[in-house]
Design a protein around this motif. Structure first.
Motif, short mmCIF file in Angstrom:
data_model
loop_
_atom_site.label_atom_id
_atom_site.label_comp_id
_atom_site.label_asym_id
_atom_site.label_seq_id
_atom_site.Cartn_x
_atom_site.Cartn_y
_atom_site.Cartn_z
N CYS A 20 37.30 33.82 39.18
CA CYS A 20 38.25 34.78 39.76
C CYS A 20 39.46 34.06 40.34
CB CYS A 20 37.57 35.61 40.84
SG CYS A 20 36.38 36.82 40.20
N ALA A 21 39.25 32.89 40.90
CA ALA A 21 40.35 32.16 41.54
C ALA A 21 41.29 31.50 40.54
CB ALA A 21 39.79 31.11 42.50
N VAL A 22 40.77 31.04 39.40
CA VAL A 22 41.62 30.27 38.48
C VAL A 22 42.13 31.08 37.29
CG1 VAL A 22 40.49 28.10 39.10
CG2 VAL A 22 39.77 29.30 37.02
N ILE A 60 32.89 31.94 50.57
CA ILE A 60 34.28 32.32 50.83
C ILE A 60 34.70 31.85 52.22
CG2 ILE A 60 35.85 34.27 51.19
CD1 ILE A 60 34.19 35.76 49.01
N GLN A 61 33.88 32.12 53.22
CA GLN A 61 34.24 31.75 54.59
C GLN A 61 34.31 30.24 54.79
OE1 GLN A 61 35.55 33.92 56.68
NE2 GLN A 61 35.23 35.30 54.97
N LYS A 80 38.19 41.18 46.18
CA LYS A 80 39.41 40.94 45.42
C LYS A 80 39.89 39.54 45.78
CE LYS A 80 43.87 42.76 44.09
NZ LYS A 80 44.97 43.67 44.40
N ILE A 81 39.90 38.66 44.78
CA ILE A 81 40.32 37.27 44.94
C ILE A 81 41.64 37.13 44.20
CG2 ILE A 81 39.68 34.85 44.56
CD1 ILE A 81 37.62 36.24 46.31
N GLY A 82 42.76 37.05 44.93
CA GLY A 82 44.06 37.07 44.28
C GLY A 82 44.21 38.39 43.56
N ASP A 83 44.43 38.35 42.23
CA ASP A 83 44.48 39.60 41.47
C ASP A 83 43.27 39.75 40.55
OD1 ASP A 83 45.18 37.66 39.66
OD2 ASP A 83 47.06 38.59 39.03
N SER A 84 42.18 39.09 40.91
CA SER A 84 40.92 39.18 40.17
C SER A 84 39.87 39.87 41.05
CB SER A 84 40.43 37.78 39.79
OG SER A 84 41.35 37.15 38.93
N ARG A 92 39.35 31.90 51.35
CA ARG A 92 39.70 32.78 52.47
C ARG A 92 41.13 33.26 52.35
NH1 ARG A 92 37.32 29.00 56.02
NH2 ARG A 92 39.40 28.46 56.75
N GLU A 93 42.02 32.35 51.97
CA GLU A 93 43.43 32.70 51.83
C GLU A 93 43.66 33.66 50.66
OE1 GLU A 93 47.16 32.94 53.06
OE2 GLU A 93 45.72 31.64 54.07
N MET A 94 42.89 33.49 49.59
CA MET A 94 43.06 34.34 48.41
C MET A 94 42.41 35.72 48.56
SD MET A 94 42.64 32.02 45.00
CE MET A 94 43.39 33.28 43.96
#
Length: 189
Positions: A73-75, A103-104, A124-128, A110-112
């Motif tokens: 999800c992050a990449v 995540i924590q 929701k991680i960024g736009d994923s 955490r930022e995403m």
């Protein structure tokens, strides 16, 4: 912040998930390590569209799979993972006790994390998106188009419900599936 995200997306890809996990996630305050879990590297580096993993209990495969789902999800922009467990209650507990701590423990994740979709069913991680769902109710697969299905504890999940999830991959360009389970009965799961 957007430059940092973009540089990470450019640096890592589906082919380098193992490195992303090691660099961006932590366990007990230390960077995640494959020491004594070297077999995880082979699984994470396998680029096959479909993986089937027979796992003994308590060797870290579910932990690795949760981290892989978050990493994907992050990449990968606009990537959606549906991670299933036998019941909705089990999925909710897994989200709270296995996914949320990863995540924590990661400043990057955490930022995403997008606060408007941060609960026991979806992140929701960024736009994923990462969904955690049960595999007992035929309503669970409804309305969730996905790029990657991760079915954990297949032997304890309803096979008919798992087959319904397959239709969720129809419009994905990735169409990836991972099935993992501790075996119970011969020729099951």
């Amino acid at each position: 912040l957007e430059r940092i995200r973009a540089s990470t997306i450019d640096k890592f890809s589906m082919d380098s998930i193992a490195g992303w996990i090691q660099e961006k996630t932590f366990i007990n305050g230390e960077p995640y390590s494959y020491l004594n879990h070297e077999y995880q590297l082979e699984i994470l580096n396998d680029g096959s569209r479909e993986l089937v993993i027979r796992k003994p209990s308590q060797v870290g495969i579910s932990e690795m799979s949760a981290r892989k789902a978050l990493a994907l999800c992050a990449v990968t922009r606009g990537y959606t993972v549906a991670y299933t467990l036998p019941t909705a209650g089990f999925a909710s507990t897994f989200m709270k006790t296995r996914v949320d701590p990863v995540i924590q423990g990661s400043p990057y994740l955490r930022e995403m994390l997008q606060g408007e979709l941060d609960n026991t069913e979806v992140k929701k991680i960024g736009d994923s998106f990462l969904y955690l769902r049960g595999a007992q109710s035929s309503n669970a697969p409804i309305s969730v188009p996905v790029d990657h299905l991760i079915h954990d504890e297949v032997d304890f999940s309803d096979p008919e419900v798992l087959s319904q999830y397959q239709s969720r991959l129809t419009h994905s360009k990735y169409k990836r599936k991972t099935k993992l389970s501790t075996p119970t009965l011969p020729d099951r799961g």
